[in-house]
Design a protein around this motif. Structure first.
Motif, PDB file in Angstrom:
ATOM      1  N   VAL A  65     -37.058  22.537 -33.264  1.00 45.87           N
ATOM      2  CA  VAL A  65     -36.073  21.633 -33.875  1.00 45.87           C
ATOM      3  C   VAL A  65     -35.022  21.235 -32.848  1.00 45.87           C
ATOM      4  O   VAL A  65     -34.592  20.078 -32.789  1.00 45.87           O
ATOM      5  CB  VAL A  65     -35.423  22.305 -35.104  1.00 45.87           C
ATOM      6  CG1 VAL A  65     -34.309  21.425 -35.661  1.00 45.87           C
ATOM      7  CG2 VAL A  65     -36.464  22.572 -36.186  1.00 45.87           C
ATOM      8  N   MET A  66     -34.607  22.188 -32.035  1.00 42.01           N
ATOM      9  CA  MET A  66     -33.615  21.910 -30.991  1.00 42.01           C
ATOM     10  C   MET A  66     -34.145  20.880 -29.997  1.00 42.01           C
ATOM     11  O   MET A  66     -33.444  19.940 -29.618  1.00 42.01           O
ATOM     12  CB  MET A  66     -33.246  23.211 -30.285  1.00 42.01           C
ATOM     13  CG  MET A  66     -32.241  23.069 -29.138  1.00 42.01           C
ATOM     14  SD  MET A  66     -33.015  22.762 -27.530  1.00 42.01           S
ATOM     15  CE  MET A  66     -33.931  24.283 -27.296  1.00 42.01           C
ATOM     16  N   LEU A  67     -35.390  21.018 -29.564  1.00 44.08           N
ATOM     17  CA  LEU A  67     -35.980  20.057 -28.629  1.00 44.08           C
ATOM     18  C   LEU A  67     -36.064  18.671 -29.257  1.00 44.08           C
ATOM     19  O   LEU A  67     -35.769  17.659 -28.608  1.00 44.08           O
ATOM     20  CB  LEU A  67     -37.367  20.524 -28.205  1.00 44.08           C
ATOM     21  CG  LEU A  67     -37.425  21.737 -27.273  1.00 44.08           C
ATOM     22  CD1 LEU A  67     -38.857  22.219 -27.115  1.00 44.08           C
ATOM     23  CD2 LEU A  67     -36.837  21.400 -25.907  1.00 44.08           C
ATOM     24  N   GLY A  68     -36.472  18.614 -30.517  1.00 44.15           N
ATOM     25  CA  GLY A  68     -36.544  17.322 -31.191  1.00 44.15           C
ATOM     26  C   GLY A  68     -35.180  16.680 -31.362  1.00 44.15           C
ATOM     27  O   GLY A  68     -35.017  15.473 -31.163  1.00 44.15           O
ATOM     28  N   SER A  69     -34.184  17.496 -31.729  1.00 44.89           N
ATOM     29  CA  SER A  69     -32.834  16.971 -31.901  1.00 44.89           C
ATOM     30  C   SER A  69     -32.256  16.469 -30.578  1.00 44.89           C
ATOM     31  O   SER A  69     -31.539  15.463 -30.529  1.00 44.89           O
ATOM     32  CB  SER A  69     -31.937  18.066 -32.490  1.00 44.89           C
ATOM     33  OG  SER A  69     -30.616  17.624 -32.638  1.00 44.89           O
ATOM     34  N   LYS A  70     -32.578  17.169 -29.490  1.00 42.55           N
ATOM     35  CA  LYS A  70     -32.071  16.773 -28.180  1.00 42.55           C
ATOM     36  C   LYS A  70     -32.777  15.538 -27.640  1.00 42.55           C
ATOM     37  O   LYS A  70     -32.152  14.606 -27.131  1.00 42.55           O
ATOM     38  CB  LYS A  70     -32.272  17.939 -27.196  1.00 42.55           C
ATOM     39  CG  LYS A  70     -31.494  17.791 -25.897  1.00 42.55           C
ATOM     40  CD  LYS A  70     -30.041  18.072 -26.096  1.00 42.55           C
ATOM     41  CE  LYS A  70     -29.280  18.100 -24.772  1.00 42.55           C
ATOM     42  NZ  LYS A  70     -27.827  18.277 -24.976  1.00 42.55           N
ATOM     43  N   GLY A  71     -34.121  15.510 -27.781  1.00 41.76           N
ATOM     44  CA  GLY A  71     -34.881  14.418 -27.202  1.00 41.76           C
ATOM     45  C   GLY A  71     -34.980  13.183 -28.072  1.00 41.76           C
ATOM     46  O   GLY A  71     -35.226  12.086 -27.573  1.00 41.76           O
ATOM     47  N   ARG A  72     -34.820  13.338 -29.413  1.00 41.01           N
ATOM     48  CA  ARG A  72     -34.917  12.224 -30.349  1.00 41.01           C
ATOM     49  C   ARG A  72     -36.218  11.442 -30.152  1.00 41.01           C
ATOM     50  O   ARG A  72     -36.218  10.213 -30.050  1.00 41.01           O
ATOM     51  CB  ARG A  72     -33.730  11.290 -30.195  1.00 41.01           C
ATOM     52  CG  ARG A  72     -32.397  11.923 -30.517  1.00 41.01           C
ATOM     53  CD  ARG A  72     -32.186  12.044 -32.019  1.00 41.01           C
ATOM     54  NE  ARG A  72     -31.266  13.120 -32.356  1.00 41.01           N
ATOM     55  CZ  ARG A  72     -30.861  13.373 -33.602  1.00 41.01           C
ATOM     56  NH1 ARG A  72     -31.301  12.649 -34.602  1.00 41.01           N
ATOM     57  NH2 ARG A  72     -30.054  14.384 -33.841  1.00 41.01           N
ATOM     58  N   ALA A  73     -37.332  12.185 -30.067  1.00 47.25           N
ATOM     59  CA  ALA A  73     -38.607  11.542 -29.785  1.00 47.25           C
ATOM     60  C   ALA A  73     -39.731  12.355 -30.400  1.00 47.25           C
ATOM     61  O   ALA A  73     -39.499  13.365 -31.067  1.00 47.25           O
ATOM     62  CB  ALA A  73     -38.808  11.403 -28.274  1.00 47.25           C
ATOM     63  N   SER A  74     -40.961  11.913 -30.173  1.00 49.01           N
ATOM     64  CA  SER A  74     -42.139  12.650 -30.608  1.00 49.01           C
ATOM     65  C   SER A  74     -42.197  13.986 -29.870  1.00 49.01           C
ATOM     66  O   SER A  74     -41.464  14.189 -28.889  1.00 49.01           O
ATOM     67  CB  SER A  74     -43.399  11.840 -30.298  1.00 49.01           C
ATOM     68  OG  SER A  74     -43.604  11.784 -28.895  1.00 49.01           O
ATOM     69  N   PRO A  75     -43.067  14.927 -30.297  1.00 53.38           N
ATOM     70  CA  PRO A  75     -43.176  16.190 -29.554  1.00 53.38           C
ATOM     71  C   PRO A  75     -43.446  15.978 -28.073  1.00 53.38           C
ATOM     72  O   PRO A  75     -42.874  16.677 -27.226  1.00 53.38           O
ATOM     73  CB  PRO A  75     -44.341  16.900 -30.254  1.00 53.38           C
ATOM     74  CG  PRO A  75     -44.298  16.390 -31.654  1.00 53.38           C
ATOM     75  CD  PRO A  75     -43.868  14.957 -31.540  1.00 53.38           C
TER      76      PRO A  75
END
Length: 438
Positions: A65-75
């Motif tokens: 979730v942290m990676l998604g929130s930071k990157g604002r993109a697909s996995p």
């Protein structure tokens, strides 16, 4: 391509909590946990499961979730952005592609079960199984498996494709604010029914009795594996939900709340169902036999069972459908963002892949018996690599910048678990999976 201008579908953390919890509830808790708890020692097994959920699954899902929130993109996009910002090889982003593929593969297994659940709800409600013997219930289910209801399967593929095309905001709203409350109401009704017509004492003995003779190395590993797989970590769902969350949410506490809901739903479902099995003198079985033979038999032989049986299978179908919709979103997002496709076309391609995969499995039959093990091993391997990347290759300030709303002590506990506890447990589980006799 980063997705920085996405309209935010909610203003607080409740939708994230509800959506993550609803997805988790539909993946394995009904099929596996009631049987495993009693078969492997009761309370000791449950303890190993719960400890693993909060020291392994929660840190892993929070990392996603942290990676998604930071990157604002697909996995793929989120991991590529994190790799680039951390000064690491962008090859780490390939984990995102594998996550998307795993999500589709797991969805292929979920879809037939939803069709079976819908069919069981209709059959029980019609009274066709009233006072049926266990053999008659098993024969009826075998006929359903041998001759699948193509109409229901096609309708489900069409519905999930349509919802995927509408976008993740719609999907998350449906999962979090419609599916989960409906499941909660259904489960509360089932608990009341179990209290009135079931045998709560036998359910308690099965679930929470302390039987150390059945709790050994294999049982501990099974409890750990169940805890690792319960929160949809490793399948890209956390990344895409994180990408749609508002900034400044306490993400770690949101995931902990989702885990608490997941465990509560699992226990309530197990108590309700096992009390009914106890009242009809049926021993729990594992997997499909538990859900599609033992449970329908119990409902068919209890007062008002046709009504509450339909309620249960409607609840189970809704929970599994919520998980199915979430599992497909990473692939749709990947094709839309990274492939530059129109969202409708991306949803259509993923939906078509789902349909082809389901009908392909119907024809392959027993030839693919090894695939569930392969899926479990691959998911555990991906989670191990993900924990290594976030805890060992990505600078800690990178994660702290996204989790700054968490208390410092909670962040440190999360970081230490991700760095030391998670890899240790995953390596043990992976070795056990590969070496255990089948």
């Amino acid at each position: 391509m980063l997705d920085n201008n996405v309209p935010q579908p909610w203003q607080g953390q409740t939708t994230l909590v509800f959506a993550l919890a609803a997805c988790s509830i539909g993946l394995g808790n009904v099929l596996r946990m009631p049987y495993l708890l009693g078969e492997h020692g009761g309370a000791p097994f449950f303890l190993s499961y719960v400890v693993t959920v909060f020291t392994v699954a929660v840190p892993l899902l929070t990392a996603e979730v942290m990676l998604g929130s930071k990157g604002r993109a697909s996995p793929l996009g989120a991991l590529r952005w994190a790799s680039d910002q951390s000064g690491r090889s962008t090859h780490w982003s390939l984990l995102g592609v594998i996550q998307c593929l795993l999500g589709v593969m797991l969805a292929i297994y979920c879809l037939p079960m939803i069709a079976w659940m819908v069919d069981r709800a209709v059959v029980l409600n019609s009274g066709l199984l009233a006072s049926a013997s266990a053999t008659e219930v098993a024969t009826n289910f075998k006929q359903l498996v041998d001759i699948p209801n193509v109409t229901i399967l096609v309708a489900l593929v069409g519905l999930v494709t349509l919802l995927a095309a509408l976008g993740p905001q719609v999907a998350m709203a449906l999962i979090g604010w419609i599916a989960l409350p409906a499941m909660a109401v259904a489960l509360f009704s089932l608990l009341q029914y179990g209290i009135e017509f079931g045998d709560l004492e036998s359910a308690g003995d099965w679930l929470f009795g302390v039987n150390y003779s059945n709790f050994g190395w294999e049982a501990a590993m099974m409890g750990m594996l169940s805890g690792v797989l319960t929160l949809v970590a490793g399948l890209g769902v956390g990344s895409v939900f994180g990408a749609r969350s508002p900034k400044n949410l306490p993400l770690l506490r949101a995931v902990i709340a989702a885990a608490l809901l997941d465990v509560a739903f699992m226990l309530a479902t197990a108590v309700a169902l096992l009390s009914l099995l106890g009242a009809t003198n049926v021993l729990p079985a594992e997997g499909l036999a538990f859900v599609f033979v033992a449970v329908p038999y119990a409902f068919a032989n209890l007062p008002l069972g046709e009504v509450y049986g339909a309620v249960f299978f409607g609840f189970a179908a809704l929970a599994t459908f919520a998980a199915l919709l979430a599992l497909l979103e990473p692939s749709v997002m990947l094709l839309h963002q990274e492939g530059g496709m129109n969202r409708n076309l991306a949803a259509l391609i993923v939906g078509a892949s789902l349909g082809l995969g389901v009908f392909g499995l119907e024809h392959l039959g027993q030839q693919i018996g090894f695939l569930p093990l392969l899926l479990d091993v691959t998911i555990v391997g991906i989670l191990l690599l993900l924990s290594i990347f976030v805890a060992w290759r990505m600078p800690r300030p990178f994660a702290r910048a996204e989790l700054y709303r968490e208390p410092r002590w909670l962040f440190i506990v999360w970081w230490l678990c991700l760095r030391f506890v998670v890899p240790t447990v995953l390596v043990l589980v992976l070795i056990w999976q590969l070496l255990a006799p089948r």
